[in-house]
Design a protein around this motif. Structure first.
Motif, mmCIF file in Angstrom:
data_model
loop_
_atom_site.group_PDB
_atom_site.id
_atom_site.type_symbol
_atom_site.label_atom_id
_atom_site.label_comp_id
_atom_site.label_asym_id
_atom_site.label_seq_id
_atom_site.Cartn_x
_atom_site.Cartn_y
_atom_site.Cartn_z
ATOM 1 N N THR A 132 -0.012 1.529 -2.275
ATOM 2 C CA THR A 132 1.482 1.325 -2.651
ATOM 3 C C THR A 132 2.476 2.437 -2.295
ATOM 4 O O THR A 132 3.528 2.208 -1.784
ATOM 5 C CB THR A 132 1.418 1.594 -4.565
ATOM 6 N N ALA A 133 2.139 3.556 -1.790
ATOM 7 C CA ALA A 133 2.780 4.759 -1.484
ATOM 8 C C ALA A 133 3.345 4.458 0.030
ATOM 9 O O ALA A 133 4.445 4.631 0.473
ATOM 10 C CB ALA A 133 2.183 6.126 -1.247
ATOM 11 N N GLY A 134 2.564 3.620 0.878
ATOM 12 C CA GLY A 134 2.990 3.246 2.105
ATOM 13 C C GLY A 134 3.658 1.898 2.201
ATOM 14 O O GLY A 134 4.760 1.722 2.701
ATOM 15 N N LEU A 135 3.143 0.866 1.263
ATOM 16 C CA LEU A 135 3.862 -0.299 1.373
ATOM 17 C C LEU A 135 5.023 -0.586 0.563
ATOM 18 O O LEU A 135 5.749 -1.377 0.936
ATOM 19 C CB LEU A 135 2.686 -1.273 0.701
ATOM 20 N N ASN A 136 5.079 0.341 -0.522
ATOM 21 C CA ASN A 136 6.579 0.307 -1.088
ATOM 22 C C ASN A 136 7.601 1.310 -0.502
ATOM 23 O O ASN A 136 8.608 1.639 -1.203
ATOM 24 C CB ASN A 136 6.173 0.669 -2.550
ATOM 25 N N ALA A 137 7.523 1.572 0.930
ATOM 26 C CA ALA A 137 8.408 2.581 1.307
ATOM 27 C C ALA A 137 9.779 1.959 1.355
ATOM 28 O O ALA A 137 10.716 2.889 1.167
ATOM 29 C CB ALA A 137 8.043 2.959 2.642
ATOM 30 N N ASP A 138 9.919 0.700 1.415
ATOM 31 C CA ASP A 138 11.296 -0.036 1.440
ATOM 32 C C ASP A 138 11.651 -0.617 -0.108
ATOM 33 O O ASP A 138 12.546 -1.445 -0.037
ATOM 34 C CB ASP A 138 11.345 -0.979 2.417
ATOM 35 N N GLY A 139 10.482 -0.237 -1.042
ATOM 36 C CA GLY A 139 11.154 -0.782 -2.255
ATOM 37 C C GLY A 139 10.864 -2.184 -2.601
ATOM 38 O O GLY A 139 11.244 -2.717 -3.586
ATOM 39 N N GLN A 140 9.871 -2.758 -1.859
ATOM 40 C CA GLN A 140 9.469 -4.330 -2.041
ATOM 41 C C GLN A 140 8.080 -4.496 -2.381
ATOM 42 O O GLN A 140 7.663 -5.756 -2.035
ATOM 43 C CB GLN A 140 9.907 -4.933 -0.764
ATOM 44 N N HIS A 141 7.348 -3.525 -2.949
ATOM 45 C CA HIS A 141 5.850 -3.660 -3.179
ATOM 46 C C HIS A 141 5.581 -3.129 -4.374
ATOM 47 O O HIS A 141 5.925 -1.854 -4.891
ATOM 48 C CB HIS A 141 5.208 -3.103 -2.184
ATOM 49 N N ASN A 142 5.255 -4.038 -5.549
ATOM 50 C CA ASN A 142 5.231 -3.583 -6.755
ATOM 51 C C ASN A 142 3.757 -3.122 -7.074
ATOM 52 O O ASN A 142 2.809 -3.763 -6.543
ATOM 53 C CB ASN A 142 5.468 -4.943 -7.820
ATOM 54 N N HIS A 143 3.730 -1.910 -7.684
ATOM 55 C CA HIS A 143 2.268 -1.225 -7.790
ATOM 56 C C HIS A 143 1.382 -2.113 -8.473
ATOM 57 O O HIS A 143 0.100 -2.115 -8.019
ATOM 58 C CB HIS A 143 2.429 0.231 -8.578
ATOM 59 N N ILE A 144 1.689 -2.561 -9.645
ATOM 60 C CA ILE A 144 0.810 -3.279 -10.563
ATOM 61 C C ILE A 144 0.558 -4.530 -10.136
ATOM 62 O O ILE A 144 -0.759 -5.099 -9.727
ATOM 63 C CB ILE A 144 1.497 -3.562 -11.962
ATOM 64 N N TRP A 145 1.604 -5.605 -9.605
ATOM 65 C CA TRP A 145 1.350 -6.879 -9.167
ATOM 66 C C TRP A 145 1.012 -7.147 -7.828
ATOM 67 O O TRP A 145 0.358 -8.162 -7.397
ATOM 68 C CB TRP A 145 2.744 -7.781 -9.595
ATOM 69 N N ASP A 146 1.241 -6.245 -6.947
ATOM 70 C CA ASP A 146 0.942 -6.370 -5.500
ATOM 71 C C ASP A 146 -0.140 -5.550 -5.116
ATOM 72 O O ASP A 146 -0.392 -5.754 -3.988
ATOM 73 C CB ASP A 146 2.338 -6.087 -4.713
ATOM 74 N N THR A 147 -0.370 -4.486 -5.764
ATOM 75 C CA THR A 147 -1.696 -3.516 -5.315
ATOM 76 C C THR A 147 -2.905 -3.897 -6.604
ATOM 77 O O THR A 147 -4.193 -4.398 -6.273
ATOM 78 C CB THR A 147 -1.323 -2.168 -5.462
ATOM 79 N N CYS A 148 -2.473 -3.227 -7.868
ATOM 80 C CA CYS A 148 -3.393 -3.338 -8.624
ATOM 81 C C CYS A 148 -4.070 -4.660 -9.134
ATOM 82 O O CYS A 148 -5.416 -4.719 -8.830
ATOM 83 C CB CYS A 148 -2.986 -2.646 -9.921
ATOM 84 N N VAL A 149 -3.302 -5.721 -9.241
ATOM 85 C CA VAL A 149 -3.775 -6.895 -9.751
ATOM 86 C C VAL A 149 -4.587 -7.541 -8.693
ATOM 87 O O VAL A 149 -5.646 -8.170 -8.756
ATOM 88 C CB VAL A 149 -2.742 -8.022 -10.299
ATOM 89 N N PRO A 150 -4.021 -7.765 -7.221
ATOM 90 C CA PRO A 150 -4.804 -8.140 -6.238
ATOM 91 C C PRO A 150 -6.193 -7.608 -5.848
ATOM 92 O O PRO A 150 -7.242 -8.136 -5.903
ATOM 93 C CB PRO A 150 -4.003 -8.292 -5.106
ATOM 94 N N THR A 151 -6.069 -6.171 -5.866
ATOM 95 C CA THR A 151 -7.311 -5.589 -5.672
ATOM 96 C C THR A 151 -8.405 -5.521 -6.800
ATOM 97 O O THR A 151 -9.587 -5.923 -6.531
ATOM 98 C CB THR A 151 -7.135 -4.088 -5.648
ATOM 99 N N PHE A 152 -7.856 -5.606 -8.160
ATOM 100 C CA PHE A 152 -8.878 -5.993 -9.137
ATOM 101 C C PHE A 152 -9.330 -7.359 -9.115
ATOM 102 O O PHE A 152 -10.746 -7.452 -9.234
ATOM 103 C CB PHE A 152 -8.035 -6.011 -10.668
#
Length: 438
Positions: A399-419
């Motif tokens: 998330t730290a890398g992918l949200n550098a431009d503010g378009q990647h949500n930590h929960i829905w775009d990282t946590c939920v897919p990887t879960f």
């Protein structure tokens, strides 16, 4: 209610309420000890007696952190990242977009895997490598959820399966805690036992590629990034590679990550790849980077010691066996789910092992599971939840890398897919391996 259950639930609830994990473990241990009939003094003594069990792991983490920072100071990681970015940027304007995507995916996967075993820098490469290529990813309309899954795979699967770097530490914890719970195992058996669960991770990655194959449009937002300017001496690169090779050789021959990291650090300084005058600052930075995980490991061992001292582990095993009535497959499934919940709560698969081993090993022995099956159970139950946990490095890093431009949500775009793509296959493949194969 059983004191073990009360202790674990208390620790999990506190962690989920965002109480510091170390404090949650201490409070959970105190609550468990008191509910198990121990006095406050007895509980504190049991907790303190167990702290030493986590000291070796904490020191391993600290020295490995120092080694990682020392490696980064030689410039080799920046050089690798510059080379990767150069390749990607050169091909980013190519009409062969499919080939460019494959190249990016492979490079990210390679760096994530290397960061755990070959060049143990953990998630430090992500903020350096990912933000500069967001523009190219946007142009190719790559779904960033797929990138999160690729990075998570590379951060988790290697330590589960490969006994090097962070993988050695994880597997050493597994072997030590299983031994403390009453079953001595051969360290060399751990990769064998974890092979099928690792295949579950591979299956999840393949599914992620299929599910997130469709283009996804992102807005063009300028990302502020530092220009990586590295002045590299060939001799320093050679000595850095030598340090990495010797660290691996020492680890294999001594079974000690502490000695391996120490040798790697000394090689860098003795050869002049790093200056002696910078030693204190660099080691302090590395220790600081890994200090939190080390404290969690120490506290987790104290927690485990209190649980064992209450004597309620045996009661829990007995009561559970009566409820399950010898249903091994259901017992294995429940234990895997418990491991998932614990790791999701505290955010560290490494710290989960001491907590669950004290309960799961005696129960597994009573159920008649083989040694390999028990190793697979503990290793898989510990790793479960690393993907998907909001507090895990394996999700925070991407998330730290992918949200550098503010378009990647930590929960829905990282946590939920990887879960979804890793925890579910891990449960299924782990359950199959433990119940039917091993």
């Amino acid at each position: 209610m059983n004191a073990v259950i009360i202790a674990v639930i208390s620790m999990l609830v506190l962690s989920l309420l965002r109480v510091n994990v170390v404090l949650s473990l201490v409070l959970g241990a105190v609550i468990g000890g008191l509910s198990g009939g121990m006095t406050l003094t007895e509980t504190i003594d049991a907790f303190q007696n167990g702290l030493g069990g986590g000291a070796q792991v904490a020191l391993s983490y600290g020295l490995l952190g120092g080694f990682a920072v020392a490696i980064s100071k030689t410039g080799i990681t920046e050089l690798l990242i510059n080379k990767i970015l150069k390749i990607v940027n050169q091909n980013g304007k190519s009409e062969k977009q499919g080939l460019v995507k494959v190249l990016i995916f492979l490079l990210l996967l390679m760096m994530a895997i290397f960061s755990q075993n070959l060049i143990p820098i953990h998630i430090a490469f992500i903020p350096l490598l990912v933000p500069p290529i967001l523009k190219i990813l946007n142009m190719l309309k790559v779904d960033r959820r797929l990138i999160a899954c690729i990075l998570a795979f590379g951060l988790i699967t290697p330590y589960m399966f490969l006994p090097y770097g962070f993988g050695f530490i994880y597997q050493e914890i597994v072997a030590t805690q299983i031994g403390l719970a009453g079953l001595q195992i051969n360290f060399a058996d751990i990769p064998k036992a974890m092979a099928i669960p690792a295949l579950g991770m591979v299956f999840g990655l393949v599914c992620a590629f299929f599910f997130y194959r469709k283009p996804r449009k992102y807005n063009e937002v300028e990302v502020e990034k530092e220009q990586i300017e590295v002045t590299i001496k060939t001799r320093n690169i050679i000595f850095t590679i030598l340090a990495l090779v010797l660290a691996v050789v020492v680890q294999i021959n001594t079974d000690s990550m502490i000695m391996a990291a120490l040798v790697g650090i000394l090689v860098l300084y003795i050869t002049g790849a790093l200056k002696w005058s910078a030693a204190d600052v660099i080691l302090s930075d590395g220790l600081r980077m890994m200090a939190f995980i080390g404290f969690v490991m120490i506290a987790a061992n104290g927690f485990s010691s209190v649980i064992n001292t209450t004597g309620h582990v045996e009661l829990l095993v007995k009561d559970t066996l009566e409820i399950l009535d010898g249903n091994v497959s259901l017992a294995v499934l429940l234990m895997l789910i418990i491991g998932l919940v614990v790791t999701m709560g505290i955010g560290s698969s490494f710290a989960t092992i001491p907590i669950i081993a004290a309960i799961f090993v005696p129960l597994s022995l009573e159920l008649g599971l083989s040694t390999l099956a028990i190793i697979s159970l503990i290793g898989t139950a510990g790793a479960l939840g690393d993907a998907g946990s909001p507090a895990s490095d394996s999700t925070l890093g991407p998330t730290a890398g992918l949200n550098a431009d503010g378009q990647h949500n930590h929960i829905w775009d990282t946590c939920v897919p990887t879960f979804i793509f890793y925890n579910i296959p891990l449960v299924v493949f782990g359950w199959i391996a433990i119940t039917f194969v091993l």
